[in-house]
Every structure is written in structure tokens, then in C-alpha cells.
Design an enzyme around this catalytic site. Structure first.
Site, PDB file in Angstrom:
ATOM      1  CB  SER A   1      21.538  -8.100  15.646  1.00 30.34           C
ATOM      2  OG  SER A   1      20.918  -8.933  16.572  1.00 30.34           O
TER       3      SER A   1
ATOM      4  CG  HIS B   1      16.032  -6.714  14.788  1.00 32.40           C
ATOM      5  ND1 HIS B   1      16.625  -5.524  15.128  1.00 32.40           N
ATOM      6  CD2 HIS B   1      16.653  -7.658  15.532  1.00 32.40           C
ATOM      7  CE1 HIS B   1      17.568  -5.740  16.018  1.00 32.40           C
ATOM      8  NE2 HIS B   1      17.596  -7.023  16.286  1.00 32.40           N
TER       9      HIS B   1
ATOM     10  CD  GLU C   1      15.191  -1.967  14.169  1.00 32.88           C
ATOM     11  OE1 GLU C   1      15.558  -0.782  14.105  1.00 32.88           O
ATOM     12  OE2 GLU C   1      16.002  -2.911  14.291  1.00 32.88           O
TER      13      GLU C   1
ATOM     14  CG  ASN D   1      21.090  -3.719  17.146  1.00 34.21           C
ATOM     15  OD1 ASN D   1      20.800  -3.421  18.307  1.00 34.21           O
ATOM     16  ND2 ASN D   1      20.870  -4.918  16.647  1.00 34.21           N
TER      17      ASN D   1
HETATM   18  N1  CAA Z   1       5.610 -12.760  32.322  1.00 31.83           N
HETATM   19  C1  CAA Z   1       4.799 -11.705  32.096  1.00 31.83           C
HETATM   20  N2  CAA Z   1       5.123 -10.436  32.457  1.00 31.83           N
HETATM   21  C2  CAA Z   1       6.308 -10.258  33.056  1.00 31.83           C
HETATM   22  C3  CAA Z   1       7.206 -11.300  33.315  1.00 31.83           C
HETATM   23  C4  CAA Z   1       6.812 -12.594  32.935  1.00 31.83           C
HETATM   24  N3  CAA Z   1       7.591 -13.644  33.171  1.00 31.83           N
HETATM   25  N4  CAA Z   1       8.311 -10.799  33.914  1.00 31.83           N
HETATM   26  C5  CAA Z   1       8.121  -9.483  34.017  1.00 31.83           C
HETATM   27  N5  CAA Z   1       6.921  -9.161  33.513  1.00 31.83           N
HETATM   28  C6  CAA Z   1       6.308  -7.818  33.468  1.00 31.83           C
HETATM   29  C7  CAA Z   1       6.254  -7.231  34.873  1.00 31.83           C
HETATM   30  O1  CAA Z   1       5.102  -7.658  35.562  1.00 31.83           O
HETATM   31  C8  CAA Z   1       6.249  -5.748  34.584  1.00 31.83           C
HETATM   32  O2  CAA Z   1       4.955  -5.364  34.150  1.00 31.83           O
HETATM   33  P1  CAA Z   1       4.337  -3.922  34.589  1.00 31.83           P
HETATM   34  O3  CAA Z   1       5.203  -2.910  33.898  1.00 31.83           O
HETATM   35  O4  CAA Z   1       2.951  -3.990  34.059  1.00 31.83           O
HETATM   36  O5  CAA Z   1       4.455  -3.889  36.076  1.00 31.83           O
HETATM   37  C9  CAA Z   1       7.172  -5.651  33.354  1.00 31.83           C
HETATM   38  O6  CAA Z   1       7.139  -6.949  32.726  1.00 31.83           O
HETATM   39  C10 CAA Z   1       8.617  -5.329  33.742  1.00 31.83           C
HETATM   40  O7  CAA Z   1       9.097  -6.393  34.553  1.00 31.83           O
HETATM   41  P2  CAA Z   1       9.955  -6.206  35.879  1.00 31.83           P
HETATM   42  O8  CAA Z   1       9.389  -5.089  36.685  1.00 31.83           O
HETATM   43  O9  CAA Z   1      10.124  -7.520  36.549  1.00 31.83           O
HETATM   44  O10 CAA Z   1      11.360  -5.899  35.326  1.00 31.83           O
HETATM   45  P3  CAA Z   1      12.020  -4.514  35.021  1.00 31.83           P
HETATM   46  O11 CAA Z   1      11.161  -3.376  35.350  1.00 31.83           O
HETATM   47  O12 CAA Z   1      13.345  -4.663  35.616  1.00 31.83           O
HETATM   48  O13 CAA Z   1      12.120  -4.564  33.412  1.00 31.83           O
HETATM   49  C11 CAA Z   1      13.104  -5.088  31.349  1.00 31.83           C
HETATM   50  C12 CAA Z   1      12.770  -5.593  32.752  1.00 31.83           C
HETATM   51  C13 CAA Z   1      11.808  -4.935  30.542  1.00 31.83           C
HETATM   52  C14 CAA Z   1      13.966  -6.147  30.690  1.00 31.83           C
HETATM   53  C15 CAA Z   1      13.809  -3.715  31.466  1.00 31.83           C
HETATM   54  O14 CAA Z   1      14.895  -3.817  32.342  1.00 31.83           O
HETATM   55  C16 CAA Z   1      14.299  -3.233  30.124  1.00 31.83           C
HETATM   56  O15 CAA Z   1      13.545  -2.681  29.327  1.00 31.83           O
HETATM   57  N6  CAA Z   1      15.621  -3.371  29.894  1.00 31.83           N
HETATM   58  C17 CAA Z   1      16.230  -2.952  28.638  1.00 31.83           C
HETATM   59  C18 CAA Z   1      16.096  -4.074  27.639  1.00 31.83           C
HETATM   60  C19 CAA Z   1      16.628  -3.681  26.299  1.00 31.83           C
HETATM   61  O16 CAA Z   1      17.191  -2.615  26.059  1.00 31.83           O
HETATM   62  N7  CAA Z   1      16.461  -4.608  25.329  1.00 31.83           N
HETATM   63  C20 CAA Z   1      16.980  -4.440  24.005  1.00 31.83           C
HETATM   64  C21 CAA Z   1      18.259  -5.241  23.869  1.00 31.83           C
HETATM   65  S1  CAA Z   1      19.028  -4.979  22.299  1.00 31.83           S
HETATM   66  C22 CAA Z   1      18.209  -6.012  21.250  1.00 31.83           C
HETATM   67  O17 CAA Z   1      17.362  -6.775  21.632  1.00 31.83           O
HETATM   68  C23 CAA Z   1      18.559  -5.919  19.806  1.00 31.83           C
HETATM   69  C24 CAA Z   1      19.691  -6.727  19.329  1.00 31.83           C
HETATM   70  O18 CAA Z   1      19.694  -7.038  18.133  1.00 31.83           O
HETATM   71  C25 CAA Z   1      20.845  -7.086  20.170  1.00 31.83           C
HETATM   72  P1  NAD Z   2      21.493 -17.763  21.070  1.00 29.90           P
HETATM   73  O1  NAD Z   2      22.924 -18.137  21.014  1.00 29.90           O
HETATM   74  O2  NAD Z   2      20.815 -17.596  22.380  1.00 29.90           O
HETATM   75  O3  NAD Z   2      20.617 -18.809  20.236  1.00 29.90           O
HETATM   76  C1  NAD Z   2      20.918 -19.247  18.936  1.00 29.90           C
HETATM   77  C2  NAD Z   2      20.349 -20.644  18.799  1.00 29.90           C
HETATM   78  O4  NAD Z   2      20.390 -21.049  17.429  1.00 29.90           O
HETATM   79  C3  NAD Z   2      21.140 -21.702  19.583  1.00 29.90           C
HETATM   80  O5  NAD Z   2      20.265 -22.329  20.508  1.00 29.90           O
HETATM   81  C4  NAD Z   2      21.645 -22.658  18.513  1.00 29.90           C
HETATM   82  O6  NAD Z   2      21.657 -24.017  18.938  1.00 29.90           O
HETATM   83  C5  NAD Z   2      20.618 -22.435  17.416  1.00 29.90           C
HETATM   84  N1  NAD Z   2      21.060 -22.820  16.078  1.00 29.90           N
HETATM   85  C6  NAD Z   2      22.287 -22.661  15.514  1.00 29.90           C
HETATM   86  N2  NAD Z   2      22.270 -23.140  14.239  1.00 29.90           N
HETATM   87  C7  NAD Z   2      21.005 -23.592  14.021  1.00 29.90           C
HETATM   88  C8  NAD Z   2      20.356 -24.204  12.905  1.00 29.90           C
HETATM   89  N3  NAD Z   2      21.031 -24.432  11.771  1.00 29.90           N
HETATM   90  N4  NAD Z   2      19.042 -24.547  13.014  1.00 29.90           N
HETATM   91  C9  NAD Z   2      18.362 -24.321  14.161  1.00 29.90           C
HETATM   92  N5  NAD Z   2      18.935 -23.753  15.264  1.00 29.90           N
HETATM   93  C10 NAD Z   2      20.235 -23.396  15.178  1.00 29.90           C
HETATM   94  O7  NAD Z   2      21.372 -16.438  20.201  1.00 29.90           O
HETATM   95  P2  NAD Z   2      20.194 -15.346  20.220  1.00 29.90           P
HETATM   96  O8  NAD Z   2      20.579 -14.271  21.168  1.00 29.90           O
HETATM   97  O9  NAD Z   2      18.881 -16.028  20.346  1.00 29.90           O
HETATM   98  O10 NAD Z   2      20.355 -14.750  18.749  1.00 29.90           O
HETATM   99  C11 NAD Z   2      19.706 -15.339  17.636  1.00 29.90           C
HETATM  100  C12 NAD Z   2      19.573 -14.307  16.528  1.00 29.90           C
HETATM  101  O11 NAD Z   2      18.778 -13.203  17.021  1.00 29.90           O
HETATM  102  C13 NAD Z   2      20.892 -13.695  16.063  1.00 29.90           C
HETATM  103  O12 NAD Z   2      20.787 -13.419  14.697  1.00 29.90           O
HETATM  104  C14 NAD Z   2      20.974 -12.399  16.885  1.00 29.90           C
HETATM  105  O13 NAD Z   2      21.795 -11.434  16.287  1.00 29.90           O
HETATM  106  C15 NAD Z   2      19.523 -11.988  16.891  1.00 29.90           C
HETATM  107  N6  NAD Z   2      19.132 -11.090  17.991  1.00 29.90           N
HETATM  108  C16 NAD Z   2      19.675 -11.271  19.230  1.00 29.90           C
HETATM  109  C17 NAD Z   2      19.260 -10.424  20.258  1.00 29.90           C
HETATM  110  C18 NAD Z   2      19.801 -10.550  21.653  1.00 29.90           C
HETATM  111  O14 NAD Z   2      19.586  -9.622  22.461  1.00 29.90           O
HETATM  112  N7  NAD Z   2      20.455 -11.637  22.021  1.00 29.90           N
HETATM  113  C19 NAD Z   2      18.294  -9.424  20.012  1.00 29.90           C
HETATM  114  C20 NAD Z   2      17.743  -9.306  18.720  1.00 29.90           C
HETATM  115  C21 NAD Z   2      18.185 -10.160  17.711  1.00 29.90           C
END
Ligand code: CAA
Ligand code: NAD
Length: 298
Positions: A121, A142, A154, A192
Site C-alpha cells: 500500500s 496494488h 494501480e 492512498n
Molecule cells: N460475490 C459476488 N458479488 C457480490 C458479493 C459476493 N460475495 N457480495 C456482494 N456482491 C455484489 C453485490 O451483489 C452488489 O452487486 P450489484 O452492484 O450488481 O448489485 C455489489 O457487489 C455490492 O455489494 P453489496 O450491495 O452487498 O454491498 P455494498 O453496496 O454495501 O458495497 C462495497 C460493498 C463494495 C465494499 C462498498 O461498500 C464500497 O465500495 N466500500 C468502499 C470500499 C473501499 O473504499 N475500498 C478501498 C479500501 S483502501 C484500499 O484497499 C487500499 C489500501 O492500500 C489500504
Molecule cells: P493481513 O494481515 O490480512 O494478511 C497478511 C497475511 O500475510 C497474513 O495472513 C500473514 O500470515 C501472511 N504472511 C506474513 N508473512 C508471510 C510470509 N513470509 N509468507 C507468506 N505469508 C505471510 O493483511 P492484508 O490486509 O491482506 O495486507 C497485505 C498487503 O496488502 C499489505 O502490504 C497491505 O498494505 C496491502 N493492502 C492492504 C489493503 C487492505 O485494505 N487491507 C488494501 C490494499 C493493499
């Protein structure tokens, strides 16, 4: 060196690794996922089973597709299991030392033309690349959480990336039904860089008493049309993961907006990691999840 992606490896079967393995297998790729222990592997494979079963219940996945997808996924606790893969995607914890060690070990068993990618991330792809001894064939890929539902990927290239490598993983992302975007190797990439300060600011707003957990979440859902509020999103991402990300981004930019708030640190220390541990800003033992309003006063 051109490579056609036929077999996929995924390192880590947590929140992200399980989702990446699932979408690769759903798209038809034989996929091998590696975890550190049998228990962690089982938990990850169960997460895939639950998601696909949910898809069947919603009529989005046929029972045949569920079975075919699962039959394409092999699990292992041995890194050598991915030696034959053309593309290996690392999705282990967001810790540079763990990632570098894992990438160095896996890199020795792969064929020279294989591509290694990280789902990090916030860590520097260039910094990880040097641990792989194949920096030219190492990129960022990503995915977003929840992987099966989020359309974006990404694609991160560095000054080392060989011609053709970013195109190969871009094509792979498209073959999963995702929309790839290109970004250079700057911590947080595009999404991010913008999202993390917002997630951290929501926690600071809670700490400062600007609003309750529910009101902050309703504010952004109903006032800005976000699909979920920022505290619910923190719980979805995992507070431990966001804490790692915030620490890394703060080290890079030294700006307060990336600094992890004290409440977040306390919650991670107490095991309030969000959905994955059953409690975070909300308690997931009840339906609908109940806000943990006591968090700020203690
Ligand atoms: N299998 C297949 N399809 C499924 C499913 C499953 N198990 N569960 C849900 N779906 C489908 C639904 O049928 C629905 O489809 P339609 O749009 O065609 O009706 C769609 O997925 C949405 O599902 P829900 O209506 O049940 O759920 P929702 O509307 O509450 O949406 C969500 C859920 C997509 C997670 C939405 O809340 C969302 O977009 N949230 C924001 C998530 C977000 O911002 N993610 C990024 C996090 S940051 C990151 O990832 C980067 C990082 O590095 C940290
Ligand atoms: P998580 O804690 O759910 O899972 C990480 C997993 O890696 C654990 O199950 C752990 O047992 C395993 N692990 C640790 N060391 C390992 C090794 N040497 N070999 C194999 N497996 C090992 O974390 P996550 O949320 O899945 O995040 C994983 C990566 O994805 C991170 O780099 C995170 O920044 C990135 N990411 C996370 C998100 C999010 O929303 N959580 C979104 C995008 C990217």
C-alpha cells in the site's frame, strides 16, 4: 524477455492475498497461494469459500463457477510451491523487513523471465526491488479491498522496470476484469496519497469530539455519497495495516496529516483491528455492527 502469464502465485492469504488468489482463479488462472502456517492458510481459503458462497446466495456466482474457481487454487506453506509461476504477487504484511526477506527467498526459485509483483500500500517498490535480485522484473500491483468487488488496480513501475513488464501486468489486471492505472513509485501511489490522510483525519475528528462514530460515518455517507463512512472503512482495511501505512507515509513526508493518531495506536495494541478481529470502531458480534462509543473516553 516476454512472458505470457499462465500460472499465478500469491504470497500471503490474508484479506488481500485471499481476494487476489480468488479473482485470479475466477479468471481461469491456476493459482498457488502460500502462507506461513497451515492455520493461516486454512483461514484464508475459508475466506474465499465464504465470499464465493455469498456470491452463490446472491445469484452472482454459479455453484459450478464456485467449484471450478476453488479447484484452480492450490495452497502451500512452502515458498517453493510458486517456482513454476509466471507471475507471483506478494501480499504479506506491510513490513519492509518481512517483505524483503520473503521476496529475496522467493526470487531465487523463479524462472528468470517470471515477474514478481508487490501489493504494498505504501512501501517503496524501488527499495523492495533491490532485495529481489530481479529489479527489472519487479513491479507494484496494488489491488483494493474487497478485491473481488473493487475495480481498480494501480500498476507501479520504477526506473528499473524492463520494457514489457508493466504492460504484461497491466494486461493481466485487465484479464481479471479490473481497470489498471499507472503510477510512479511515490509512497501511497495515487489512491492512498489521497485516502490515508482522510482515514486518519476521521479518527482525529472522533478523538477531538467533533462527532460520534455513527455521526462521522453518516456524515460522509449521506453528505458526500461515499459507499461507507471512514470509520467503517478503517475497520474494513484493518487498523494494524493502516497503522503500518501511516507510519511509512509519515516517515516519507513528515507531514502531520500522515501521522497515526494516538487512538489508532491504542486500538491496535488492544487488538481492536477492525472486522478481521471482530471489533474495531464497531463491534461485529451483532448485526448491524454496534459502534464502540467507549473508545474515546478511555
Ligand atoms: N460475490 C459476488 N458479488 C457480490 C458479493 C459476493 N460475495 N457480495 C456482494 N456482491 C455484489 C453485490 O451483489 C452488489 O452487486 P450489484 O452492484 O450488481 O448489485 C455489489 O457487489 C455490492 O455489494 P453489496 O450491495 O452487498 O454491498 P455494498 O453496496 O454495501 O458495497 C462495497 C460493498 C463494495 C465494499 C462498498 O461498500 C464500497 O465500495 N466500500 C468502499 C470500499 C473501499 O473504499 N475500498 C478501498 C479500501 S483502501 C484500499 O484497499 C487500499 C489500501 O492500500 C489500504
Ligand atoms: P493481513 O494481515 O490480512 O494478511 C497478511 C497475511 O500475510 C497474513 O495472513 C500473514 O500470515 C501472511 N504472511 C506474513 N508473512 C508471510 C510470509 N513470509 N509468507 C507468506 N505469508 C505471510 O493483511 P492484508 O490486509 O491482506 O495486507 C497485505 C498487503 O496488502 C499489505 O502490504 C497491505 O498494505 C496491502 N493492502 C492492504 C489493503 C487492505 O485494505 N487491507 C488494501 C490494499 C493493499
Amino acid at each position: 524477455m516476454d512472458v505470457k502469464v499462465k500460472k499465478v502465485g500469491v504470497l500471503g492469504c490474508g484479506l488481500m492475498g485471499s481476494g487476489i488468489a480468488q479473482v485470479a482463479a475466477q479468471a481461469g488462472y491456476p493459482t498457488t497461494v502460500v502462507e506461513v502456517s497451515k492455520e493461516a492458510l486454512e483461514a484464508g481459503l475459508k475466506r474465499i469459500d465464504r465470499f464465493l458462497a455469498g456470491g452463490v446466495a446472491k445469484g452472482k456466482v454459479t455453484p459450478q463457477d464456485k467449484e471450478a474457481t476453488q479447484s484452480r487454487i492450490a495452497g502451500s506453506v512452502d515458498l517453493a510451491a510458486v517456482a513454476e509461476c509466471d507471475l507471483v504477487i506478494e501480499a504479506v504484511v506491510e513490513d519492509l523487513a518481512v517483505k524483503r526477506e520473503t521476496l529475496a527467498r522467493v526470487g531465487t526459485s523463479l524462472r528468470p523471465e517470471a515477474i514478481l509483483a508487490s501489493n504494498t500500500s505504501s512501501l517503496s517498490i524501488t527499495e523492495m526491488a533491490s532485495a529481489t535480485r530481479r529489479p527489472g522484473r519487479f513491479v507494484g500491483l496494488h489491488f483494493f479491498n474487497p478485491v473481488p468487488l473493487m475495480k481498480l488496480v494501480e500498476v507501479v513501475h520504477t526506473i528499473h522496470t524492463e520494457p514489457g513488464v508493466a504492460d504484461a501486468v497491466t494486461g493481466f489486471a485487465r484479464s481479471l476484469g479490473k481497470t489498471p492505472i499507472r503510477t510512479s513509485d511515490r509512497t501511497g501511489f495515487i489512491v492512498n496519497r489521497l485516502l490515508v490522510p482522510y482515514l486518519l483525519d476521521a479518527i482525529r475528528a472522533l478523538e477531538e469530539g467533533v462527532g460520534s462514530i455513527t455521526d462521522i460515518d453518516h456524515g460522509m455517507k449521506l453528505g458526500c455519497g461515499h459507499p461507507m463512512g471512514p470509520l467503517t472503512l478503517n475497520d474494513l482495511v484493518g487498523l494494524d495495516t493502516t497503522l503500518y501505512i501511516a507510519d511509512i507515509m509519515y516517515q516519507e513526508f513528515r507531514e502531520r496529516r500522515f501521522a497515526p493518531p494516538p487512538l489508532m495506536k491504542r486500538m491496535v495494541l488492544a487488538g481492536f483491528l477492525g472486522r478481521k478481529s471482530g471489533r474495531g470502531f464497531y463491534d461485529y458480534g451483532s448485526e448491524p455492527p454496534r459502534p464502540n462509543d467507549f473508545l474515546v473516553s478511555r
